[in-house]
Design a protein around this motif. Sequence first.
Motif, PDB file in Angstrom:
ATOM      1  N   CYS A 142       0.820  -1.219   0.000  1.00 17.87           N
ATOM      2  CA  CYS A 142       0.000   0.000   0.000  1.00 17.87           C
ATOM      3  C   CYS A 142       0.851   1.264   0.000  1.00 17.87           C
ATOM      4  O   CYS A 142       0.331   2.366  -0.251  1.00 17.87           O
ATOM      5  CB  CYS A 142      -0.933   0.008   1.213  1.00 17.87           C
ATOM      6  SG  CYS A 142      -2.026  -1.415   1.311  1.00 17.87           S
ATOM      7  N   GLU A 143       2.142   1.099   0.326  1.00 20.35           N
ATOM      8  CA  GLU A 143       3.022   2.248   0.494  1.00 20.35           C
ATOM      9  C   GLU A 143       2.423   3.249   1.470  1.00 20.35           C
ATOM     10  O   GLU A 143       2.369   4.454   1.248  1.00 20.35           O
ATOM     11  CB  GLU A 143       3.308   2.932  -0.848  1.00 20.35           C
ATOM     12  CG  GLU A 143       4.111   2.090  -1.802  1.00 20.35           C
ATOM     13  CD  GLU A 143       4.569   2.866  -3.023  1.00 20.35           C
ATOM     14  OE1 GLU A 143       4.327   4.082  -3.061  1.00 20.35           O
ATOM     15  OE2 GLU A 143       5.162   2.257  -3.936  1.00 20.35           O
ATOM     16  N   SER A 162      -5.539  -5.250   5.675  1.00 19.50           N
ATOM     17  CA  SER A 162      -5.587  -6.593   5.104  1.00 19.50           C
ATOM     18  C   SER A 162      -4.436  -7.435   5.645  1.00 19.50           C
ATOM     19  O   SER A 162      -3.294  -6.970   5.774  1.00 19.50           O
ATOM     20  CB  SER A 162      -5.513  -6.514   3.576  1.00 19.50           C
ATOM     21  OG  SER A 162      -5.443  -7.809   3.037  1.00 19.50           O
ATOM     22  N   LYS A 163      -4.760  -8.726   5.950  1.00 21.80           N
ATOM     23  CA  LYS A 163      -3.751  -9.650   6.482  1.00 21.80           C
ATOM     24  C   LYS A 163      -3.205 -10.583   5.405  1.00 21.80           C
ATOM     25  O   LYS A 163      -2.500 -11.528   5.706  1.00 21.80           O
ATOM     26  CB  LYS A 163      -4.368 -10.501   7.603  1.00 21.80           C
ATOM     27  CG  LYS A 163      -4.925  -9.685   8.770  1.00 21.80           C
ATOM     28  CD  LYS A 163      -3.839  -8.905   9.482  1.00 21.80           C
ATOM     29  CE  LYS A 163      -4.340  -8.290  10.758  1.00 21.80           C
ATOM     30  NZ  LYS A 163      -5.416  -7.283  10.577  1.00 21.80           N
ATOM     31  N   THR A 172       2.905  -6.830   2.739  1.00 25.71           N
ATOM     32  CA  THR A 172       4.084  -7.053   3.586  1.00 25.71           C
ATOM     33  C   THR A 172       4.270  -5.875   4.540  1.00 25.71           C
ATOM     34  O   THR A 172       4.366  -4.721   4.120  1.00 25.71           O
ATOM     35  CB  THR A 172       5.337  -7.209   2.728  1.00 25.71           C
ATOM     36  OG1 THR A 172       5.121  -8.267   1.780  1.00 25.71           O
ATOM     37  CG2 THR A 172       6.553  -7.526   3.587  1.00 25.71           C
ATOM     38  N   LEU A 173       4.282  -6.219   5.842  1.00 25.77           N
ATOM     39  CA  LEU A 173       4.442  -5.190   6.869  1.00 25.77           C
ATOM     40  C   LEU A 173       5.885  -5.176   7.369  1.00 25.77           C
ATOM     41  O   LEU A 173       6.470  -6.217   7.670  1.00 25.77           O
ATOM     42  CB  LEU A 173       3.498  -5.462   8.042  1.00 25.77           C
ATOM     43  CG  LEU A 173       1.995  -5.450   7.705  1.00 25.77           C
ATOM     44  CD1 LEU A 173       1.180  -5.823   8.925  1.00 25.77           C
ATOM     45  CD2 LEU A 173       1.573  -4.080   7.175  1.00 25.77           C
ATOM     46  N   LYS A 216      10.808  -1.985  -3.096  1.00 25.98           N
ATOM     47  CA  LYS A 216      10.072  -2.520  -4.244  1.00 25.98           C
ATOM     48  C   LYS A 216      11.003  -2.699  -5.428  1.00 25.98           C
ATOM     49  O   LYS A 216      12.053  -2.061  -5.520  1.00 25.98           O
ATOM     50  CB  LYS A 216       8.935  -1.581  -4.631  1.00 25.98           C
ATOM     51  CG  LYS A 216       7.765  -1.619  -3.670  1.00 25.98           C
ATOM     52  CD  LYS A 216       6.579  -0.868  -4.244  1.00 25.98           C
ATOM     53  CE  LYS A 216       5.344  -1.022  -3.347  1.00 25.98           C
ATOM     54  NZ  LYS A 216       4.165  -0.384  -3.942  1.00 25.98           N
ATOM     55  N   CYS A 217      10.596  -3.578  -6.347  1.00 21.51           N
ATOM     56  CA  CYS A 217      11.370  -3.844  -7.540  1.00 21.51           C
ATOM     57  C   CYS A 217      11.382  -2.606  -8.417  1.00 21.51           C
ATOM     58  O   CYS A 217      10.313  -2.028  -8.712  1.00 21.51           O
ATOM     59  CB  CYS A 217      10.772  -5.040  -8.291  1.00 21.51           C
ATOM     60  SG  CYS A 217      11.604  -5.396  -9.848  1.00 21.51           S
ATOM     61  N   SER A 218      12.545  -2.213  -8.860  1.00 23.32           N
ATOM     62  CA  SER A 218      12.656  -1.017  -9.691  1.00 23.32           C
ATOM     63  C   SER A 218      12.109  -1.232 -11.093  1.00 23.32           C
ATOM     64  O   SER A 218      11.794  -0.273 -11.807  1.00 23.32           O
ATOM     65  CB  SER A 218      14.128  -0.580  -9.772  1.00 23.32           C
ATOM     66  OG  SER A 218      14.903  -1.635 -10.343  1.00 23.32           O
TER      67      SER A 218
END
Length: 521
Positions: free
Chosen positions: A107-108, A120-121, A126-127, A138-140
């Motif tokens: 979600c950034e 959301s779980k 990823t938390l 994140k992947c560039s």
Amino acid sequence: MSSTDLKEELTCPICLNLFTDPVTLKCGHNYCQECIEAVLDTQERSAAFTCPHCRTEFQERPVLQRNTTLCNIAEHFLAQEEQEECEVFCTYCVHTPVVATKTCLLCEASLCDLHLTVHSKSPEHTLIQPTKSFKNRKCSVHKKVLVYYCTEDAECLCVSCCLAGDHIGHQVEPLNEATEKKKEKLGNVLKEMIQSRENTEERIWRLKEQQHRLHKKTAGESERVTDLFRSIRRMLDDLEKKVLSHISTQDDHVSLLSDLIHEMEIKKDEMCSKISHLEELCRMTDPWSILQESQSGQEDFFVVREEPILVESKEFRAADDLDAVQISETLCKGFTDVMTCARKRIFGHEETDLLLDVRTSGMNLEISDDLKLASWSQIKQPGVRKNLQRCQVLSTQPFNSGRHCWEVETSKSGTWSLGVCYPSMPKCGDIANIGYNNKSWCLSKVHNNNQYSVLHNDHEVLIDQKSPCHRFRLYLDYEAGQLSFFELSDPIKLLHVVKTKFREPLHAAFYVCNAWVRIQS
């Protein structure tokens, strides 16, 4: 006033950074103390001082006044700015800033505890710990969350990277699993690093202990040498006074000579007077006057007495006898006493006067009457035990404590060895030679070669030292377990030092073959 405007007000016009130790000029403008001092130092060369901001001129270098209020404001603003940079606030709490607990990479967005409960779980969300930067998360290429780790390329990957691109077929691991493995490796490295640090700390402690001991030893040695020279100077002064006192006793003889000279001068004057009178009589032509003069009762006047020859008189011989030989002997004895005392102070003992023990002498050794010289002889000596090593002899005196030293002179040719041994050393066979067993140590010279070596238990240490000198000193410190070999050349050279722990009494030991050794008294 906004935070941006406040920051501009707290910025130094010279370095364009927040004020550091701000000071104020008479014109009212503020600068960092270091910045304005650098400017004033430059202006001092032209003797024209101006404010860098408003160009106000000053007749002399302005006095800088510290702006305490501005300094406090700048420090408070800097602390607040650093705190704001460190804190991450919840993205969804728009009315009141609330510190975030987690950040969702998908979600950034950063979430507080309240919004985290409704988040959301699913695994895609990823938390991580709160952060403001998502560039490295994140992947560039695919702009997706990094969830895998490529072990071959050591890169973090998203799902698309694993399915397409340069990493197809590579071995990948979930990011959490790879992280745990990395932590395990880092933990092992950490343990090794901690162990290495402990070893380094122990070495530092030992080196400091060694440094402390060495410093204490050098200080004590310096004090010992200073005290030694002080004692030598005192002894030399006493010797000088003694010799000068002996010479000054000749002043009495000088006084005696003066009295003799005065007495002889009086006699000379008397004889000159008589000679003048006699010459006058001899010139007279009147017989009556000459005869009348001789009858005037002055018979003694015409008597010539025989005077003792001055150079043969006892008084003159005593006055002329300055005993230079006795003075020289006194000086030599005095200097010898000084050197003896100096040796004792230097080595902590007097030199040991060794004697050779005939009972330990081999059958091919001839011992001198003074028990100082051992010479090799082809003729077997009578009365010698046959089970003794035929080329060796020991000293009569054993050493079981203390410090001792002795000097030895050797022949120019042949083979010889100088050292120490236990009385339990083997008495016959090849291992009976000093240096060829574990109960003896020696310095040896090979036949027709000036190469030295130190032997112990048949182990040889060659000494890179060649010299025509044939005098040596052995120094033994029993308690310290140290045996030193010196060559008495000019200057004296330390050839080798043996360090061990002596467990039995020691005897000085000598080996000669086609050679001789002499113990110096």
